[in-house]
Design a protein around this motif. Structure first.
Motif, PDB file in Angstrom:
ATOM      1  N   GLY A   4      -6.267   3.121   3.266  1.00  0.00           N
ATOM      2  CA  GLY A   4      -6.064   1.789   2.705  1.00  0.00           C
ATOM      3  C   GLY A   4      -5.621   0.839   3.786  1.00  0.00           C
ATOM      4  O   GLY A   4      -5.364   1.243   4.914  1.00  0.00           O
ATOM      5  N   SER A   5      -5.552  -0.436   3.442  1.00  0.00           N
ATOM      6  CA  SER A   5      -5.037  -1.401   4.405  1.00  0.00           C
ATOM      7  C   SER A   5      -4.195  -2.433   3.676  1.00  0.00           C
ATOM      8  O   SER A   5      -4.458  -2.770   2.524  1.00  0.00           O
ATOM      9  N   GLY A   6      -3.160  -2.883   4.357  1.00  0.00           N
ATOM     10  CA  GLY A   6      -2.218  -3.826   3.777  1.00  0.00           C
ATOM     11  C   GLY A   6      -1.147  -4.143   4.786  1.00  0.00           C
ATOM     12  O   GLY A   6      -1.414  -4.172   5.984  1.00  0.00           O
ATOM     13  N   SER A   7       0.090  -4.295   4.301  1.00  0.00           N
ATOM     14  CA  SER A   7       1.179  -4.686   5.189  1.00  0.00           C
ATOM     15  C   SER A   7       2.479  -3.986   4.826  1.00  0.00           C
ATOM     16  O   SER A   7       2.662  -3.539   3.700  1.00  0.00           O
ATOM     17  N   ILE A  55       0.845  -1.202   0.000  1.00  0.00           N
ATOM     18  CA  ILE A  55       0.000   0.000   0.000  1.00  0.00           C
ATOM     19  C   ILE A  55       0.881   1.254   0.000  1.00  0.00           C
ATOM     20  O   ILE A  55       0.840   2.059   0.934  1.00  0.00           O
ATOM     21  N   PRO A  56       1.689   1.455  -1.052  1.00  0.00           N
ATOM     22  CA  PRO A  56       2.677   2.544  -1.048  1.00  0.00           C
ATOM     23  C   PRO A  56       2.095   3.947  -0.911  1.00  0.00           C
ATOM     24  O   PRO A  56       2.767   4.829  -0.387  1.00  0.00           O
ATOM     25  N   GLU A  57       0.860   4.171  -1.329  1.00  0.00           N
ATOM     26  CA  GLU A  57       0.265   5.508  -1.196  1.00  0.00           C
ATOM     27  C   GLU A  57      -0.285   5.752   0.203  1.00  0.00           C
ATOM     28  O   GLU A  57      -0.660   6.870   0.542  1.00  0.00           O
ATOM     29  N   SER A  58      -0.330   4.707   1.030  1.00  0.00           N
ATOM     30  CA  SER A  58      -0.906   4.827   2.370  1.00  0.00           C
ATOM     31  C   SER A  58       0.140   4.990   3.467  1.00  0.00           C
ATOM     32  O   SER A  58      -0.201   5.377   4.580  1.00  0.00           O
ATOM     33  N   VAL A  59       1.400   4.680   3.172  1.00  0.00           N
ATOM     34  CA  VAL A  59       2.442   4.672   4.197  1.00  0.00           C
ATOM     35  C   VAL A  59       3.590   5.591   3.791  1.00  0.00           C
ATOM     36  O   VAL A  59       4.140   5.467   2.713  1.00  0.00           O
ATOM     37  N   VAL A  63      -4.872   2.490   7.268  1.00  0.00           N
ATOM     38  CA  VAL A  63      -4.928   3.956   7.275  1.00  0.00           C
ATOM     39  C   VAL A  63      -6.371   4.337   6.976  1.00  0.00           C
ATOM     40  O   VAL A  63      -6.943   3.928   5.961  1.00  0.00           O
ATOM     41  N   THR A  64      -6.951   5.125   7.881  1.00  0.00           N
ATOM     42  CA  THR A  64      -8.327   5.569   7.705  1.00  0.00           C
ATOM     43  C   THR A  64      -8.347   7.046   7.333  1.00  0.00           C
ATOM     44  O   THR A  64      -7.354   7.751   7.480  1.00  0.00           O
ATOM     45  N   GLY A  65      -9.501   7.518   6.870  1.00  0.00           N
ATOM     46  CA  GLY A  65      -9.653   8.928   6.566  1.00  0.00           C
ATOM     47  C   GLY A  65      -9.598   9.766   7.823  1.00  0.00           C
ATOM     48  O   GLY A  65      -9.623   9.244   8.939  1.00  0.00           O
ATOM     49  N   VAL A 107       6.164   6.519  11.289  1.00  0.00           N
ATOM     50  CA  VAL A 107       5.375   6.066  10.154  1.00  0.00           C
ATOM     51  C   VAL A 107       4.172   6.986  10.074  1.00  0.00           C
ATOM     52  O   VAL A 107       3.475   7.198  11.071  1.00  0.00           O
ATOM     53  N   GLN A 108       3.934   7.566   8.911  1.00  0.00           N
ATOM     54  CA  GLN A 108       2.826   8.509   8.745  1.00  0.00           C
ATOM     55  C   GLN A 108       1.791   7.921   7.797  1.00  0.00           C
ATOM     56  O   GLN A 108       2.130   7.287   6.796  1.00  0.00           O
TER      57      GLN A 108
END
Length: 87
Positions: free
Chosen positions: A65-68, A37-41, A84-86, A59-60
């Protein structure tokens, strides 16, 4: 790697601590970080300093999204679940 899972809101930061079994060699130990989830982390390169056994990095949360996160080093491999939630 601690904690074993992260739940972040967009823009929120949490600390992630990496611990290796023995002191890092001269020049430090680079830990390879990959994610599905590169756009989420958003996080920096992870380098355990020479002579140390752990390092803590922020970590921001990016886009929801969700993943690992997947970590690989000469000390082994590990995975951390991330959500990552809104706002």
């Amino acid at each position: 790697v601690s904690p074993g899972a992260l739940t972040l809101r967009q823009g929120e930061q949490q600390a992630l601590t990496f611990t290796i079994p023995g002191p890092a060699p001269a020049g430090g130990m680079l830990i390879d970080v990959r994610t599905d989830i590169p756009e989420s982390v958003i996080m920096p390169e992870v380098l355990v300093p020479a002579g140390q056994t752990s390092v803590t990095v922020p970590v921001q949360g990016g886009k929801p999204g969700s993943g690992s996160l997947f970590f690989t080093s000469s000390a082994g491999e590990s995975t951390v679940a991330v959500t990552v939630t809104g706002r």
